[in-house]
Design a protein around this motif. Structure first.
Motif, PDB file in Angstrom:
ATOM      1  N   ARG A 199     -31.590 -10.758  38.967  1.00 36.44           N
ATOM      2  CA  ARG A 199     -32.964 -11.122  38.639  1.00 36.44           C
ATOM      3  C   ARG A 199     -33.762  -9.870  38.358  1.00 36.44           C
ATOM      4  NH1 ARG A 199     -35.994 -15.058  42.241  1.00 36.44           N
ATOM      5  NH2 ARG A 199     -37.268 -14.880  40.403  1.00 36.44           N
ATOM      6  N   ARG A 200     -34.670  -9.972  37.427  1.00 30.85           N
ATOM      7  CA  ARG A 200     -35.529  -8.841  37.111  1.00 30.85           C
ATOM      8  C   ARG A 200     -36.762  -8.826  38.018  1.00 30.85           C
ATOM      9  NH1 ARG A 200     -39.091  -6.270  34.127  1.00 30.85           N
ATOM     10  NH2 ARG A 200     -38.410  -4.590  32.806  1.00 30.85           N
ATOM     11  N   GLN A 201     -37.164  -9.981  38.515  1.00 26.97           N
ATOM     12  CA  GLN A 201     -38.361 -10.119  39.337  1.00 26.97           C
ATOM     13  C   GLN A 201     -38.030  -9.984  40.824  1.00 26.97           C
ATOM     14  OE1 GLN A 201     -41.320 -10.315  37.800  1.00 26.97           O
ATOM     15  NE2 GLN A 201     -40.139 -10.174  35.920  1.00 26.97           N
ATOM     16  N   PRO A 202     -39.018  -9.674  41.659  1.00 29.27           N
ATOM     17  CA  PRO A 202     -38.787  -9.610  43.108  1.00 29.27           C
ATOM     18  C   PRO A 202     -38.291 -10.947  43.655  1.00 29.27           C
ATOM     19  CG  PRO A 202     -40.905  -8.644  42.546  1.00 29.27           C
ATOM     20  CD  PRO A 202     -40.385  -9.300  41.301  1.00 29.27           C
ATOM     21  N   SER A 203     -37.464 -10.874  44.693  1.00 27.19           N
ATOM     22  CA  SER A 203     -36.913 -12.068  45.322  1.00 27.19           C
ATOM     23  C   SER A 203     -37.085 -11.968  46.830  1.00 27.19           C
ATOM     24  CB  SER A 203     -35.415 -12.197  45.017  1.00 27.19           C
ATOM     25  OG  SER A 203     -35.188 -12.295  43.647  1.00 27.19           O
ATOM     26  N   PRO A 204     -37.665 -13.001  47.466  1.00 31.67           N
ATOM     27  CA  PRO A 204     -37.770 -12.974  48.921  1.00 31.67           C
ATOM     28  C   PRO A 204     -36.392 -13.117  49.558  1.00 31.67           C
ATOM     29  CG  PRO A 204     -38.635 -15.034  48.028  1.00 31.67           C
ATOM     30  CD  PRO A 204     -38.261 -14.180  46.862  1.00 31.67           C
ATOM     31  N   GLY A 252     -41.323 -11.885  55.225  1.00 36.92           N
ATOM     32  CA  GLY A 252     -41.820 -10.513  55.215  1.00 36.92           C
ATOM     33  C   GLY A 252     -40.892  -9.499  54.591  1.00 36.92           C
ATOM     34  N   THR A 253     -39.809  -9.951  53.948  1.00 39.66           N
ATOM     35  CA  THR A 253     -38.835  -9.037  53.348  1.00 39.66           C
ATOM     36  C   THR A 253     -38.499  -9.506  51.934  1.00 39.66           C
ATOM     37  OG1 THR A 253     -37.855  -8.668  55.525  1.00 39.66           O
ATOM     38  CG2 THR A 253     -36.564  -7.979  53.620  1.00 39.66           C
ATOM     39  N   LEU A 254     -38.473  -8.577  50.990  1.00 39.76           N
ATOM     40  CA  LEU A 254     -38.048  -8.932  49.633  1.00 39.76           C
ATOM     41  C   LEU A 254     -37.299  -7.778  48.995  1.00 39.76           C
ATOM     42  CD1 LEU A 254     -39.981  -7.529  47.220  1.00 39.76           C
ATOM     43  CD2 LEU A 254     -41.615  -9.149  48.094  1.00 39.76           C
ATOM     44  N   ILE A 255     -36.557  -8.119  47.961  1.00 41.91           N
ATOM     45  CA  ILE A 255     -35.875  -7.118  47.128  1.00 41.91           C
ATOM     46  C   ILE A 255     -36.675  -7.048  45.834  1.00 41.91           C
ATOM     47  CG2 ILE A 255     -34.226  -8.735  46.104  1.00 41.91           C
ATOM     48  CD1 ILE A 255     -32.942  -5.475  47.249  1.00 41.91           C
ATOM     49  N   THR A 256     -36.928  -5.845  45.328  1.00 43.52           N
ATOM     50  CA  THR A 256     -37.871  -5.678  44.226  1.00 43.52           C
ATOM     51  C   THR A 256     -37.422  -6.261  42.901  1.00 43.52           C
ATOM     52  OG1 THR A 256     -36.967  -3.525  43.610  1.00 43.52           O
ATOM     53  CG2 THR A 256     -38.844  -3.560  45.172  1.00 43.52           C
ATOM     54  N   GLY A 257     -36.136  -6.311  42.634  1.00 39.26           N
ATOM     55  CA  GLY A 257     -35.690  -6.580  41.278  1.00 39.26           C
ATOM     56  C   GLY A 257     -35.765  -5.272  40.505  1.00 39.26           C
ATOM     57  N   GLU A 258     -35.541  -5.326  39.211  1.00 37.88           N
ATOM     58  CA  GLU A 258     -35.549  -4.110  38.397  1.00 37.88           C
ATOM     59  C   GLU A 258     -36.918  -3.441  38.446  1.00 37.88           C
ATOM     60  OE1 GLU A 258     -35.074  -3.094  33.732  1.00 37.88           O
ATOM     61  OE2 GLU A 258     -33.635  -4.500  34.592  1.00 37.88           O
ATOM     62  N   VAL A 259     -36.935  -2.123  38.580  1.00 40.41           N
ATOM     63  CA  VAL A 259     -38.189  -1.378  38.703  1.00 40.41           C
ATOM     64  C   VAL A 259     -38.557  -0.755  37.355  1.00 40.41           C
ATOM     65  CG1 VAL A 259     -39.345   0.564  39.827  1.00 40.41           C
ATOM     66  CG2 VAL A 259     -37.755  -0.875  41.135  1.00 40.41           C
ATOM     67  N   ASP A 260     -39.696  -1.176  36.815  1.00 45.56           N
ATOM     68  CA  ASP A 260     -40.188  -0.601  35.563  1.00 45.56           C
ATOM     69  C   ASP A 260     -40.792   0.766  35.820  1.00 45.56           C
ATOM     70  OD1 ASP A 260     -39.567  -2.834  33.968  1.00 45.56           O
ATOM     71  OD2 ASP A 260     -41.405  -3.840  34.602  1.00 45.56           O
ATOM     72  N   ARG A 261     -40.691   1.640  34.833  1.00 42.59           N
ATOM     73  CA  ARG A 261     -41.348   2.944  34.904  1.00 42.59           C
ATOM     74  C   ARG A 261     -42.712   2.794  34.231  1.00 42.59           C
ATOM     75  NH1 ARG A 261     -36.172   2.974  36.111  1.00 42.59           N
ATOM     76  NH2 ARG A 261     -35.242   4.964  36.598  1.00 42.59           N
ATOM     77  N   VAL A 262     -43.759   2.754  35.037  1.00 45.31           N
ATOM     78  CA  VAL A 262     -45.100   2.524  34.496  1.00 45.31           C
ATOM     79  C   VAL A 262     -46.013   3.731  34.650  1.00 45.31           C
ATOM     80  CG1 VAL A 262     -44.997   0.016  34.776  1.00 45.31           C
ATOM     81  CG2 VAL A 262     -45.844   1.427  36.647  1.00 45.31           C
ATOM     82  N   THR A 263     -45.541   4.772  35.327  1.00 49.93           N
ATOM     83  CA  THR A 263     -46.354   5.975  35.489  1.00 49.93           C
ATOM     84  C   THR A 263     -45.921   7.028  34.479  1.00 49.93           C
ATOM     85  OG1 THR A 263     -44.863   7.022  37.078  1.00 49.93           O
ATOM     86  CG2 THR A 263     -46.565   5.559  37.972  1.00 49.93           C
ATOM     87  N   GLU A 264     -46.800   7.966  34.206  1.00 50.16           N
ATOM     88  CA  GLU A 264     -46.460   9.039  33.271  1.00 50.16           C
ATOM     89  C   GLU A 264     -45.653  10.139  33.945  1.00 50.16           C
ATOM     90  OE1 GLU A 264     -49.823  10.553  31.167  1.00 50.16           O
ATOM     91  OE2 GLU A 264     -50.593   8.555  30.718  1.00 50.16           O
ATOM     92  N   PHE A 265     -45.624  10.190  35.274  1.00 56.20           N
ATOM     93  CA  PHE A 265     -44.992  11.307  35.967  1.00 56.20           C
ATOM     94  C   PHE A 265     -43.682  10.956  36.664  1.00 56.20           C
ATOM     95  CE2 PHE A 265     -48.298   9.405  38.521  1.00 56.20           C
ATOM     96  CZ  PHE A 265     -47.652   9.119  39.710  1.00 56.20           C
ATOM     97  N   ASN A 273     -32.370   0.347  39.066  1.00 59.00           N
ATOM     98  CA  ASN A 273     -32.461   0.564  40.510  1.00 59.00           C
ATOM     99  C   ASN A 273     -33.548  -0.317  41.097  1.00 59.00           C
ATOM    100  OD1 ASN A 273     -34.736   3.024  41.038  1.00 59.00           O
ATOM    101  ND2 ASN A 273     -33.839   2.983  39.026  1.00 59.00           N
ATOM    102  N   GLN A 274     -33.379  -0.630  42.359  1.00 59.12           N
ATOM    103  CA  GLN A 274     -34.283  -1.538  43.048  1.00 59.12           C
ATOM    104  C   GLN A 274     -34.475  -1.063  44.480  1.00 59.12           C
ATOM    105  OE1 GLN A 274     -32.514  -5.444  43.158  1.00 59.12           O
ATOM    106  NE2 GLN A 274     -30.484  -4.606  43.307  1.00 59.12           N
ATOM    107  N   ALA A 275     -35.286  -1.765  45.231  1.00 56.97           N
ATOM    108  CA  ALA A 275     -35.579  -1.361  46.602  1.00 56.97           C
ATOM    109  C   ALA A 275     -35.774  -2.591  47.477  1.00 56.97           C
ATOM    110  CB  ALA A 275     -36.832  -0.486  46.635  1.00 56.97           C
ATOM    111  N   LEU A 276     -35.683  -2.366  48.767  1.00 56.23           N
ATOM    112  CA  LEU A 276     -35.950  -3.385  49.771  1.00 56.23           C
ATOM    113  C   LEU A 276     -37.340  -3.110  50.340  1.00 56.23           C
ATOM    114  CD1 LEU A 276     -34.650  -5.705  51.477  1.00 56.23           C
ATOM    115  CD2 LEU A 276     -34.020  -3.925  53.107  1.00 56.23           C
ATOM    116  N   VAL A 277     -38.197  -4.124  50.399  1.00 61.10           N
ATOM    117  CA  VAL A 277     -39.555  -3.971  50.903  1.00 61.10           C
ATOM    118  C   VAL A 277     -39.699  -4.854  52.136  1.00 61.10           C
ATOM    119  CG1 VAL A 277     -42.021  -4.188  50.385  1.00 61.10           C
ATOM    120  CG2 VAL A 277     -40.414  -3.543  48.574  1.00 61.10           C
ATOM    121  N   ILE A 278     -40.128  -4.249  53.241  1.00 60.32           N
ATOM    122  CA  ILE A 278     -40.279  -4.972  54.501  1.00 60.32           C
ATOM    123  C   ILE A 278     -41.717  -4.811  54.973  1.00 60.32           C
ATOM    124  CG2 ILE A 278     -39.455  -5.187  56.879  1.00 60.32           C
ATOM    125  CD1 ILE A 278     -36.909  -3.642  55.866  1.00 60.32           C
ATOM    126  N   ASN A 279     -42.358  -5.924  55.298  1.00 64.50           N
ATOM    127  CA  ASN A 279     -43.711  -5.889  55.835  1.00 64.50           C
ATOM    128  C   ASN A 279     -43.611  -5.921  57.355  1.00 64.50           C
ATOM    129  OD1 ASN A 279     -46.411  -6.033  56.349  1.00 64.50           O
ATOM    130  ND2 ASN A 279     -46.756  -7.940  55.260  1.00 64.50           N
TER     131      ASN A 279
END
Length: 96
Positions: A19-24, A28-41, A66-72
């Motif tokens: 999946r390209r979108q975040p998935s719970p 309180g925990t989700l996997i980001t899905g594909e991470v877009d490069r939206v910053t200039e740096f 690449n993706q990441a795990l996000v935990i609240n």
């Protein structure tokens, strides 16, 4: 250690969901899905770490996924656990 290819995982009985979108994953925990490069740096891997194809340095097509795990954490806020983190933590957090 066995390969983590899609075919190898499926042969072992795992269901691979892309999946390209975040998935719970849990409350309180989700996997980001594909991470877009939206910053200039934060552009990903610098060219010195990109593969040489005989004519020049080329961007690794796997680098965009690449993706990441996000935990609240209650009372603490968000914790972001990255794998290789080539997209950069600002892109991963979604707060440019």
């Amino acid at each position: 250690m066995p390969t983590l290819s899609r075919g190898a995982l499926e042969r072992e009985g795992f269901e691979v969901i892309e999946r390209r979108q975040p998935s719970p994953l849990a409350d309180g925990t989700l996997i980001t899905g594909e991470v877009d490069r939206v910053t200039e740096f934060e552009h990903g891997i610098p060219s010195a770490h990109q593969p040489w194809d005989g004519n020049g340095w080329r961007r690794d097509p796997a680098d965009i996924n690449n993706q990441a795990l996000v935990i609240n954490l209650r009372g603490r806020g968000l914790v972001i656990i990255t794998g290789c983190g080539h997209a950069g933590v600002v892109n991963i957090s979604g707060t440019p």
